[in-house]
Design an enzyme around this catalytic site. Structure first.
Site, mmCIF file in Angstrom:
data_model
loop_
_atom_site.group_PDB
_atom_site.id
_atom_site.type_symbol
_atom_site.label_atom_id
_atom_site.label_comp_id
_atom_site.label_asym_id
_atom_site.label_seq_id
_atom_site.Cartn_x
_atom_site.Cartn_y
_atom_site.Cartn_z
ATOM 1 N N GLY A 58 24.879 47.719 62.711
ATOM 2 C CA GLY A 58 25.810 46.628 62.399
ATOM 3 C C GLY A 58 26.918 46.531 63.433
ATOM 4 O O GLY A 58 27.334 45.438 63.828
ATOM 5 N N ASN A 137 33.842 45.844 52.781
ATOM 6 C CA ASN A 137 33.107 47.074 52.466
ATOM 7 C C ASN A 137 33.879 48.019 51.557
ATOM 8 O O ASN A 137 33.279 48.862 50.910
ATOM 9 C CB ASN A 137 32.695 47.799 53.754
ATOM 10 C CG ASN A 137 33.818 47.916 54.748
ATOM 11 O OD1 ASN A 137 34.399 46.904 55.154
ATOM 12 N ND2 ASN A 137 34.156 49.115 55.130
ATOM 13 N N GLY A 186 20.623 47.883 58.718
ATOM 14 C CA GLY A 186 19.520 48.409 57.914
ATOM 15 C C GLY A 186 19.931 49.331 56.784
ATOM 16 O O GLY A 186 19.468 49.198 55.659
ATOM 17 N N CYS A 311 40.422 61.362 56.458
ATOM 18 C CA CYS A 311 41.072 62.451 57.177
ATOM 19 C C CYS A 311 40.896 62.244 58.678
ATOM 20 O O CYS A 311 39.796 62.333 59.202
ATOM 21 C CB CYS A 311 40.450 63.777 56.755
ATOM 22 S SG CYS A 311 41.416 65.165 57.311
HETATM 23 N N1 PLP Z 1 30.447 46.078 58.944
HETATM 24 C C1 PLP Z 1 30.598 46.473 57.677
HETATM 25 C C2 PLP Z 1 31.206 45.530 56.689
HETATM 26 C C3 PLP Z 1 30.181 47.744 57.269
HETATM 27 O O1 PLP Z 1 30.330 48.126 56.012
HETATM 28 C C4 PLP Z 1 29.600 48.599 58.247
HETATM 29 C C5 PLP Z 1 29.170 49.961 57.901
HETATM 30 O O2 PLP Z 1 29.567 50.539 56.925
HETATM 31 C C6 PLP Z 1 29.472 48.122 59.563
HETATM 32 C C7 PLP Z 1 29.898 46.866 59.882
HETATM 33 C C8 PLP Z 1 28.876 48.984 60.628
HETATM 34 O O3 PLP Z 1 27.503 49.094 60.463
HETATM 35 P P1 PLP Z 1 26.704 50.273 61.207
HETATM 36 O O4 PLP Z 1 27.118 51.537 60.522
HETATM 37 O O5 PLP Z 1 25.274 49.938 61.004
HETATM 38 O O6 PLP Z 1 27.123 50.252 62.614
#
Ligand code: PLP
Length: 377
Positions: A58, A137, A186, A311
């Site tokens: 991501g 997230n 993924g 942390c």
């Molecule tokens: N964007 C959001 C909203 C996420 O929650 C995350 C990972 O937790 C990412 C981007 C990054 O994804 P990746 O861990 O596959 O790089």
């Protein structure tokens, strides 16, 4: 990883180990399989196969989208994002700010809702790209992507959304959703870690982030991670098949968990808009208790969650998302995020409901701020 996904992946690390770019039989077969996976991923978000570019995660998708926009329109030097983005966007925007770009960070209110007024005022003729996440997230709050995209379309400004948290959890259809680029990952939908995709709408100017070989039609160089791509495709197919049932299942369990914790613990607070949010996430603060301590105690019982403070360099750094929402520090440090999935069960939730309240009670007794509150627990 979903068992069906692991099963789909295995042949590609054993007998089908070739390179999709090779002319021989191993290569040809893999090339077709990568095409199938691309179509499965496209189907999850209503895209066409050619609009999907495989990435390593991501983060790479997010970085690529923003970088592509600024490289494609070099005379424009203004970027808009939000204060609550994942670091994959936030830190990349800060990196561009250090390189001379002007970056506007849209604030949120105390329920984590997007400040549309600030956003509208921030837009100008120099804005090259807007990157606003689909759902957060940490809190699960869903942003009004349709509304933001409609405004940007009218003004002809590129729009990228980080849909890492929403793909496979809520319906997405880029045929009607006005976004130019959209990132997915993924491991958020039961595929392996280390595989992602970027959707780029047909006709959008694109500049590659990874430069080298001809893979992905020159849009992302590097030999394809075939086992993970195949697995990602399978995971998207499963997610699409289960979309509605899964959302109902996890929302019911999430609500059951939330209600019980709210009833059994004193002064809890749900962080984030209780209506416009993902079905699988809840972020709860137990004030005057240290979140890290709750995590460690829960871990003894096999309950895994995350806290609102991380942390870093030996100190507890409060979550930038909860800070942006103006949540008091005592509540940020006592915040816990529970994430559920299609595999979560009633038995697991019952266990959490039984185990967590006494932990909070015990930790409150130890807290210099919590003593006077323990009687209520
Ligand atoms: N964007 C959001 C909203 C996420 O929650 C995350 C990972 O937790 C990412 C981007 C990054 O994804 P990746 O861990 O596959 O790089």
């Amino acid at each position: 990883m979903a068992p069906e996904v692991a099963e789909a992946l295995l042949p590609y690390i054993h007998e089908l180990y070739g390179n999709p770019s090779s002319m021989h039989i191993f290569g040809g077969r893999l090339h077709r399989k990568v095409g199938e996976a691309r179509a499965q991923i496209a189907a999850l978000i209503g895209a066409d196969s050619e609009e999907i570019i495989f990435t390593s995660c991501g983060t790479e998708s997010d970085n690529t989208a923003i970088m592509s926009a600024v490289e494609s329109y070099p005379s424009k030097k203004h970027i808009i994002t939000s204060r609550v983005e994942h670091p994959a966007v936030l830190n990349f925007a800060k990196h561009l700010a250090r390189k001379g770009y002007r970056v506007s960070f849209v604030p949120v209110d105390n329920q984590g809702r997007f400040d549309m007024e600030f956003f509208l005022k921030a837009l100008d003729d120099n804005t090259v790209v807007v990157s606003i996440m689909h759902a957060n997230n940490e809190t699960g709050v869903i942003f009004p992507i349709e509304e933001i995209g409609a405004i940007l379309k009218e003004r002809n400004i590129l729009f990228h959304t980080d849909a890492v948290q929403t793909a496979g959890k809520v319906p997405i259809n880029v045929k009607s959703l006005p976004v130019d680029m959209l990132s997915i990952s993924g491991h958020k939908l039961h595929a392996p870690k280390g595989i992602g995709a970027l959707y780029v709408r047909k006709g959008t100017r694109f500049y590659p982030y990874m430069i080298g070989g001809h893979q992905e039609h020159g849009r992302r160089a590097g030999t394809e991670n075939v086992p993970s791509i195949v697995a990602f495709g399978k995971a998207c197919e499963l997610a699409l098949d289960n979309l509605e049932n899964e959302a109902v299942h996890v929302a019911r369990l999430r609500d059951k968990l939330e209600k019980a914790l709210l009833d059994k613990c004193p002064d809890p607070r749900i962080n984030g808009d209780p209506v416009h949010r993902l079905p699988n996430t809840t972020n709860i603060s137990f004030e005057y208790v240290e979140g890290e301590a709750i995590l460690l105690r829960m871990d003894e019982y096999g309950i895994c969650a995350s806290s609102g403070s991380a942390c870093t360099s030996g100190a507890l750094e409060p979550s930038h998302v909860l800070r942006a929402m103006g949540i008091p520090y005592t509540a940020i440090h006592g915040s816990i995020r529970f994430s559920l999935s299609r595999y979560s069960t009633d038995e697991e939730i019952d266990k959490v409901i039984e185990i967590v309240p006494p932990i909070i009670k015990e930790l409150r007794t130890l807290s210099p701020y919590g003593k006077e509150r323990t009687l209520k627990c």
